[in-house]
Design an enzyme around this catalytic site. Sequence first.
Site, short mmCIF file in Angstrom:
data_model
loop_
_atom_site.label_atom_id
_atom_site.label_comp_id
_atom_site.label_asym_id
_atom_site.label_seq_id
_atom_site.Cartn_x
_atom_site.Cartn_y
_atom_site.Cartn_z
N GLU A 322 0.83 -1.22 0.00
CA GLU A 322 0.00 0.00 0.00
C GLU A 322 0.86 1.26 0.00
O GLU A 322 0.41 2.31 -0.43
CB GLU A 322 -0.93 0.03 1.23
CG GLU A 322 -2.19 -0.80 1.03
CD GLU A 322 -3.31 -0.48 2.01
OE1 GLU A 322 -3.06 0.18 3.04
OE2 GLU A 322 -4.44 -0.92 1.76
N HIS A 343 8.06 -26.77 0.59
CA HIS A 343 7.36 -27.86 -0.09
C HIS A 343 6.30 -27.34 -1.05
O HIS A 343 5.47 -28.10 -1.53
CB HIS A 343 6.72 -28.79 0.95
CG HIS A 343 7.76 -29.45 1.82
ND1 HIS A 343 8.13 -30.76 1.67
CD2 HIS A 343 8.53 -28.94 2.81
CE1 HIS A 343 9.08 -31.05 2.56
NE2 HIS A 343 9.34 -29.97 3.26
N LYS A 460 -13.57 0.86 -3.16
CA LYS A 460 -14.54 1.24 -2.12
C LYS A 460 -15.66 2.07 -2.74
O LYS A 460 -16.83 1.88 -2.43
CB LYS A 460 -13.85 2.09 -1.04
CG LYS A 460 -12.96 1.32 -0.11
CD LYS A 460 -12.59 2.20 1.08
CE LYS A 460 -11.42 1.66 1.83
NZ LYS A 460 -10.83 2.61 2.75
O1 PA5 Z 1 -3.17 1.64 5.78
C1 PA5 Z 1 -4.32 1.99 5.74
O2 PA5 Z 1 -4.65 3.17 5.94
C2 PA5 Z 1 -5.43 1.02 5.45
O3 PA5 Z 1 -4.96 -0.28 5.29
C3 PA5 Z 1 -6.44 1.02 6.58
O4 PA5 Z 1 -5.82 0.64 7.77
C4 PA5 Z 1 -7.64 0.12 6.30
O5 PA5 Z 1 -8.22 0.44 5.08
C5 PA5 Z 1 -8.69 0.26 7.40
O6 PA5 Z 1 -9.11 1.58 7.51
P1 PA5 Z 1 -9.87 2.12 8.78
O7 PA5 Z 1 -8.99 2.00 9.95
O8 PA5 Z 1 -10.17 3.54 8.46
O9 PA5 Z 1 -11.11 1.29 8.93
#
Ligand code: PA5
Length: 470
Positions: A322, A343, A460
């Site tokens: 990310e 394996h 989303k």
């Molecule tokens: O790194 C990030 O920001 C994302 O992976 C969030 O942690 C994830 O989408 C969850 O978001 P939230 O904490 O707003 O529910």
Amino acid sequence: MSKAIQYQANAAISLIDRDKLDALAPALDKARQEVLDDIKLLDSPDSIPAEKIPLDSGFINLPEQLLQDAEKNGNQSLLSKIEECAKHLQSETDKILSLGIGGSYMGARALFEALCHPLHNELSSENRKQIPRIYFEGNNVDNDTVSAMLEHLQQGTSPENATDRWGLVVISKSGGTLETAVAFRIFREALESFYGKNSPECKNLVVPVTGETGKLRDFSKQAGYERTFPIPDNVGGRFSVFTAVGLLPAAILGLDIRKLLQGAVDMTHQFQNESFGNNPVLDYTAISHLFEKELGMTTRILSTWGARLEATGLWYDQLLAESLGKNEQGAFPLTVVNTRDLHSRGQQHQEGIRDKLITNLRVLKPGSTPLAVPKVNENQNQDQLNQIAGKTIPDILSAAFDGTNQAYAEVKRPTADIILPHLDEHVMGQLLQMFMLATVLEGRLININPYGQPGVESYKKNMTKILFQS
Ligand code: PA5
């Protein structure tokens, strides 16, 4: 006292031009300075340049700030409040369900798997020292797992029975993530029906961890929960393991969160002060970057040895993917668990396409007494293991480790090692902070903003449109 973790890359270095590695030092120093300057920019948000937004570098100094706050403010400090909440949940429940996804889930899971008894949830309450079992939900959309968890929690017949009691921790920084929000509604309803809608438990056994604004924050205020914990604005989701996001579940599990934070502080100091060659963050980033850019090693394998670091690897997969998977750049992270995956994936690592840098994550000392291979009567020695009777499971793991890396070296497959002396809170604090710092350092090195995840918003948006307009 716990020792420092080490990064060793001799096997990889022997496969590259040493001059190229040395030549990278000035660029790395510059990137390090930028990472450190980013922290100061947070003091005057209006002066943050547009190309640096979002800027979530608050995670870097947070561990130190939390420890200083605890020192100064004692019971009123955030750490003490997290510890108090953990004690309350330990004494009032036998099971905790933690809801959250991505950065609001994976760090807690990593700490649970690395540091708790491998069969924690299976142990009796006495053997767990009254520490609750922990379960994770809200990290997927799966009717079967949600139903199974509801059934599991509803097996309890009465709040009067200590072993039937359960609580909810709901974690979402934005407060609007659909997976977590839907799970929260479902499990909140189950909790209210178990304890009674107006019971005190509905207010004191539900603990939200969320940003300063958002739907979950609004709901929490309206619901009047006795304890809620903040996630600072300037700490991004996947960098939030040292906020209440990771610290509250860890404290509930009886882990020493101050030791965890001290590990992170020690790694940050090493990053700030040590030079190339003696700085795990700089060294790891240099090798990873060079192998990708110079030799096309675009797949980064984190090869964990033993079973307890898989969730740490998955946490890191998310962090790297990310943070750097932007502008058609960013290496592909993949966690493997050895010897299990020797394996399955081992063949490809040995003879497949040459696009992989393998970083071993190795723990030197197990947390339990080494078990030896038993010696049996000769007439039962069909498996011929009497030859290695007396050797221990760590001896076997060590032979597998050495044998595998030797096999890779023979065909010039690059490997490097992150060595952990053992698993404890201080070591995990160092390791997680090392990975977070290395990720932002590499982002600055390749001109990618490591913070934010604009690509994730696309799915989303579509999902919400499909769901809410149909
Ligand atoms: O790194 C990030 O920001 C994302 O992976 C969030 O942690 C994830 O989408 C969850 O978001 P939230 O904490 O707003 O529910």
